[in-house]
Design a protein around this motif. Structure first.
Motif, mmCIF file in Angstrom:
data_model
loop_
_atom_site.group_PDB
_atom_site.id
_atom_site.type_symbol
_atom_site.label_atom_id
_atom_site.label_comp_id
_atom_site.label_asym_id
_atom_site.label_seq_id
_atom_site.Cartn_x
_atom_site.Cartn_y
_atom_site.Cartn_z
ATOM 1 N N ASP A 238 45.802 -36.314 166.417
ATOM 2 C CA ASP A 238 47.082 -35.904 165.824
ATOM 3 C C ASP A 238 47.231 -36.366 164.371
ATOM 4 N N TRP A 239 46.705 -37.558 164.068
ATOM 5 C CA TRP A 239 46.914 -38.059 162.703
ATOM 6 C C TRP A 239 46.209 -37.170 161.678
ATOM 7 N N GLN A 240 45.117 -36.538 162.090
ATOM 8 C CA GLN A 240 44.429 -35.660 161.141
ATOM 9 C C GLN A 240 45.248 -34.408 160.840
ATOM 10 N N VAL A 241 45.989 -33.952 161.838
ATOM 11 C CA VAL A 241 46.883 -32.816 161.613
ATOM 12 C C VAL A 241 47.907 -33.196 160.545
ATOM 13 N N ILE A 242 48.509 -34.386 160.714
ATOM 14 C CA ILE A 242 49.534 -34.843 159.778
ATOM 15 C C ILE A 242 48.949 -35.012 158.376
ATOM 16 N N VAL A 243 47.795 -35.663 158.299
ATOM 17 C CA VAL A 243 47.189 -35.899 156.989
ATOM 18 C C VAL A 243 46.814 -34.572 156.325
ATOM 19 N N GLY A 244 46.283 -33.645 157.108
ATOM 20 C CA GLY A 244 45.921 -32.337 156.559
ATOM 21 C C GLY A 244 47.124 -31.627 155.946
ATOM 22 N N LYS A 245 48.243 -31.667 156.673
ATOM 23 C CA LYS A 245 49.462 -31.019 156.192
ATOM 24 C C LYS A 245 49.962 -31.710 154.923
ATOM 25 N N PHE A 246 49.908 -33.037 154.926
ATOM 26 C CA PHE A 246 50.348 -33.809 153.771
ATOM 27 C C PHE A 246 49.502 -33.458 152.549
ATOM 28 N N LEU A 247 48.185 -33.393 152.745
ATOM 29 C CA LEU A 247 47.292 -33.083 151.622
ATOM 30 C C LEU A 247 47.578 -31.689 151.056
ATOM 31 N N ALA A 248 47.894 -30.741 151.924
ATOM 32 C CA ALA A 248 48.200 -29.397 151.452
ATOM 33 C C ALA A 248 49.442 -29.422 150.566
ATOM 34 N N GLY A 249 50.459 -30.135 151.020
ATOM 35 C CA GLY A 249 51.680 -30.258 150.224
ATOM 36 C C GLY A 249 51.390 -30.915 148.884
ATOM 37 N N MET A 250 50.557 -31.944 148.908
ATOM 38 C CA MET A 250 50.213 -32.647 147.676
ATOM 39 C C MET A 250 49.432 -31.749 146.721
ATOM 40 N N ALA A 251 48.602 -30.885 147.292
ATOM 41 C CA ALA A 251 47.822 -29.981 146.439
ATOM 42 C C ALA A 251 48.764 -29.064 145.662
ATOM 43 N N LEU A 252 49.777 -28.535 146.371
ATOM 44 C CA LEU A 252 50.730 -27.661 145.687
ATOM 45 C C LEU A 252 51.505 -28.443 144.628
ATOM 46 N N LEU A 253 51.893 -29.667 144.966
ATOM 47 C CA LEU A 253 52.619 -30.498 144.007
ATOM 48 C C LEU A 253 51.748 -30.782 142.779
ATOM 49 N N ALA A 254 50.459 -31.024 143.044
ATOM 50 C CA ALA A 254 49.549 -31.308 141.933
ATOM 51 C C ALA A 254 49.453 -30.104 141.002
ATOM 52 N N VAL A 255 49.482 -28.900 141.581
ATOM 53 C CA VAL A 255 49.451 -27.697 140.746
ATOM 54 C C VAL A 255 50.711 -27.647 139.877
ATOM 55 N N LEU A 256 51.874 -27.923 140.485
ATOM 56 C CA LEU A 256 53.133 -27.917 139.738
ATOM 57 C C LEU A 256 53.071 -28.899 138.580
ATOM 58 N N VAL A 257 52.708 -30.126 138.914
ATOM 59 C CA VAL A 257 52.700 -31.174 137.898
ATOM 60 C C VAL A 257 51.617 -30.875 136.859
ATOM 61 N N GLY A 258 50.498 -30.347 137.349
ATOM 62 C CA GLY A 258 49.402 -30.009 136.438
ATOM 63 C C GLY A 258 49.844 -29.003 135.374
ATOM 64 N N LEU A 259 50.678 -28.037 135.784
ATOM 65 C CA LEU A 259 51.134 -27.028 134.833
ATOM 66 C C LEU A 259 51.999 -27.652 133.732
ATOM 67 N N THR A 260 52.664 -28.755 134.067
ATOM 68 C CA THR A 260 53.527 -29.372 133.054
ATOM 69 C C THR A 260 52.731 -30.242 132.082
ATOM 70 N N LEU A 261 51.419 -30.327 132.306
ATOM 71 C CA LEU A 261 50.581 -31.028 131.315
ATOM 72 C C LEU A 261 50.710 -30.337 129.953
ATOM 73 N N VAL A 262 51.090 -29.061 130.029
ATOM 74 C CA VAL A 262 51.327 -28.293 128.799
ATOM 75 C C VAL A 262 52.312 -29.026 127.885
ATOM 76 N N TYR A 263 53.315 -29.649 128.493
ATOM 77 C CA TYR A 263 54.310 -30.359 127.699
ATOM 78 C C TYR A 263 53.658 -31.492 126.921
ATOM 79 N N GLY A 264 52.792 -32.216 127.624
ATOM 80 C CA GLY A 264 52.077 -33.302 126.963
ATOM 81 C C GLY A 264 51.281 -32.773 125.782
ATOM 82 N N ILE A 265 50.594 -31.659 125.998
ATOM 83 C CA ILE A 265 49.775 -31.076 124.936
ATOM 84 C C ILE A 265 50.653 -30.637 123.762
ATOM 85 N N THR A 266 51.806 -30.026 124.104
ATOM 86 C CA THR A 266 52.732 -29.597 123.052
ATOM 87 C C THR A 266 53.148 -30.769 122.175
ATOM 88 N N VAL A 267 53.480 -31.875 122.859
ATOM 89 C CA VAL A 267 53.903 -33.056 122.109
ATOM 90 C C VAL A 267 52.783 -33.532 121.189
#
Lengths: 320, 236
Positions: B90-119
């Motif tokens: 069961d813990w692998q199910v939970i970790v797998g789901k968590f990692l998927a959510g984190m991957a999407l979050l990483a994409v979101l945050v990754g896109l805002t790296l543009v702000y850093g570059i702009t600065v």
């Protein structure tokens, strides 16, 4: 090798205060196709959910392939293929993707999984829909995809919860054929409330009613257990009322029950149940002659699985 | 761990094959962009501070929206039964789901790296706070995400899962704001539990193990509770 693949001892499962499964004990040997029969809500699915480690028993024990479902659930699941009721597959994947996902989840090596997917896909007739989304499949194909998923890793035991529900007659025949074939080498448990299904596919039947096991045996054994055979009579009674004839018939020695059924114009029809297993046809004929009735029809029916099922499951309901 | 990765892969595909990922992405980028460019053009400040400052609040909304479906949806549709009767702990199910959510979050945050570059293009970028800020956003997002996964195991209703996750995440955010009004005695406790106090240090560029331990322990505790909650179907 008469190896016990499934051992269930005094299994009891409560949902809150409701007793879904009540002190059920049975064994399944290798190579048996076991039909799990019972009215809706009798506890079939719950028992299967315990065997597949989805739920834990409240009391009692269940072992699958020699492993306890609670203490050793991972090992149990490695030996199992399971098709839950209503086949809840991921709708946003194609059939092929779904099978690949299932293979990866089961830790199958990629060359073996590719081979098995091809083989099982062919056996389940999935080749033409391999690229279709599961959500767009017809009920029959979805069921087959679920079955393919269950058989993917070549498990020793298959547990199928109502594998043919919602299929058309042709599909039912195909799926039954498939199950029968698989049952030659594997142990299969399937649940259903369709009687011809168990007769067609199962080597053994368990009947469960209100959570209790009420019968266990081969289809022939169960039929033999139900001694009371049924007679159908059509009588022209020279103006006597149906009630009078019924009373007369009911008083014959060896008749346990007499029911009026829909007859023809000018004639009365009855269903008679014999108490023992002796043949009542002669006695019934004599009775007709003595009363000067004309016997238009007399037919003895051996107990069908249907009567066995009805008697076992309705009796229980009356008691409880 | 293989099964967890298989699950994560499947979930990531589901995110990007459905409108969820794009809706979350749009909302997030709109809000983050407004915050960032507001300070860039109006205050004429070439820095990321106003963007990072609002992250504790913004993520308290966005992350529960990403996480709410992870388990609850499968509970509702019944496919969870199929998933957890496969030979996978069961813990692998939970970790797998968590990692998927984190991957999407990483994409979101990754896109805002543009702000850093702009600065960087318009003025000198203070690297410490920028790197710390992005790292802090991921750690804080991870804490929120684990809470979201946990809430998602409690119910078959995604809206309920969202509300539970948001209530917990928002409370953790509020603790910091409530500090001045709380009795001296419990102030250190609230301050420790608050996501923002830890984030503030990291986003100033001060990477302290205590803050990292805080976020990691939030994730571990929530994911353990999530696993127990998934296993609770087996409680006698």
């Amino acid at each position: 090798m008469p190896e016990l693949m499934i051992q269930v001892e005094n299994l009891t499962k409560f949902y809150g205060a409701t007793r879904a499964v009540d002190d059920v004990t049975f064994n399944v040997r290798k190579g048996e196709v076991l039909g799990f029969l019972g009215p809706n809500g009798a506890g079939k699915s719950t028992t299967m959910k315990v065997l597949t480690c989805y739920l834990a028993p409240t009391a009692g024990r269940a072992q699958v392939a020699g492993f306890d479902v609670f203490d050793n659930s991972l090992e149990v699941r490695k030996h199992l293929g399971y098709l839950p009721e209503d086949t809840p597959l991921y709708k946003d994947m194609t059939v092929l993707e779904y099978l690949q996902f299932a293979a990866a989840m089961r830790g199958m090596a990629s060359d073996r999984s590719a081979k098995r997917i091809k083989e099982i896909g062919g056996r389940c007739g999935l080749h033409e829909v391999a690229g279709k989304l599961v959500g767009e499949l017809s009920r029959g194909y979805r069921q087959r995809a679920g079955l393919a998923q269950a058989m993917l890793d070549d498990p020793d035991i298959l547990i199928l919860d109502e594998p043919t529900s919602g299929l058309d007659p042709n599909q039912i025949v195909e799926i039954r054929q498939l199950i029968k074939e698989v049952g030659k080498e594997k142990t299969v448990i399937l649940s259903t409330h369709i009687l011809p299904e168990v007769q067609a596919t199962c080597s053994r039947i368990l009947i469960i009613s209100s959570g209790k096991l009420v019968a266990d045996g081969s289809p022939d054994e169960l039929r033999a257990r139900e001694k009371a055979s049924r007679y159908r009579l059509l009588v022209e009674a020279n103006g006597a009322t149906a009630e009078a004839v019924k009373a007369r018939l009911g008083s014959i020695k060896g008749v346990s029950r007499c029911e009026t059924v829909l007859g023809e114009v000018g004639a009365h029809a009855f269903s008679l149940y014999a108490a023992g297993d002796e043949d009542l046809r002669k006695v019934l004929f004599r009775a007709a002659v003595d009363n000067k009735w004309t016997l238009l029809e007399l037919h003895r029916e051996a107990a069908s699985l249907e009567t066995v099922f009805r008697n076992l499951t309705t009796r229980e309901e009356v008691k409880s | 761990m293989n099964a967890a990765l298989t699950i994560a892969k499947r979930e990531i595909r589901t995110y990007f094959n459905s409108p969820i990922a794009y809706i979350v992405l749009t909302v997030f980028l709109l809000l983050a962009g407004y915050l960032f460019f507001g300070s860039l053009f109006i205050e004429r400040q070439a820095e990321l501070r106003s963007y990072f400052n609002l992250m504790p609040l913004l993520l308290a909304f966005i992350v529960p929206a990403i996480a709410m479906r992870l388990i609850a949806e499968e509970k509702g549709s019944g496919s969870l039964e199929m998933l957890i009767t496969m030979p996978v702990p069961d813990w692998q199910v939970i970790v797998g789901k968590f990692l998927a959510g984190m991957a999407l979050l990483a994409v979101l945050v990754g896109l805002t790296l543009v702000y850093g570059i702009t600065v960087m293009l318009v003025g000198p970028l203070d690297r410490g706070p920028a790197i710390g800020g992005y790292l802090g956003v991921l750690l804080m997002g991870g804490a929120y995400m684990s809470i979201g996964v946990m809430a998602s195991t409690f119910t078959r209703n995604q809206i309920v899962a969202f509300i539970i996750a948001f209530a917990i995440s928002f409370s953790l955010y509020l603790f910091y704001r409530l500090l001045p009004f709380t009795p001296e005695l419990i102030r250190p406790v609230l301050s420790y539990l608050s996501v923002e106090s830890h984030f503030e240090a990291i986003s100033r560029g001060v990477i302290d193990t205590r803050d990292i331990v805080y976020y990691l322990s939030m994730m571990v505790v929530s994911l353990v509770i999530a696993t127990l909650s998934l296993e609770s179907r087996k409680w006698k």
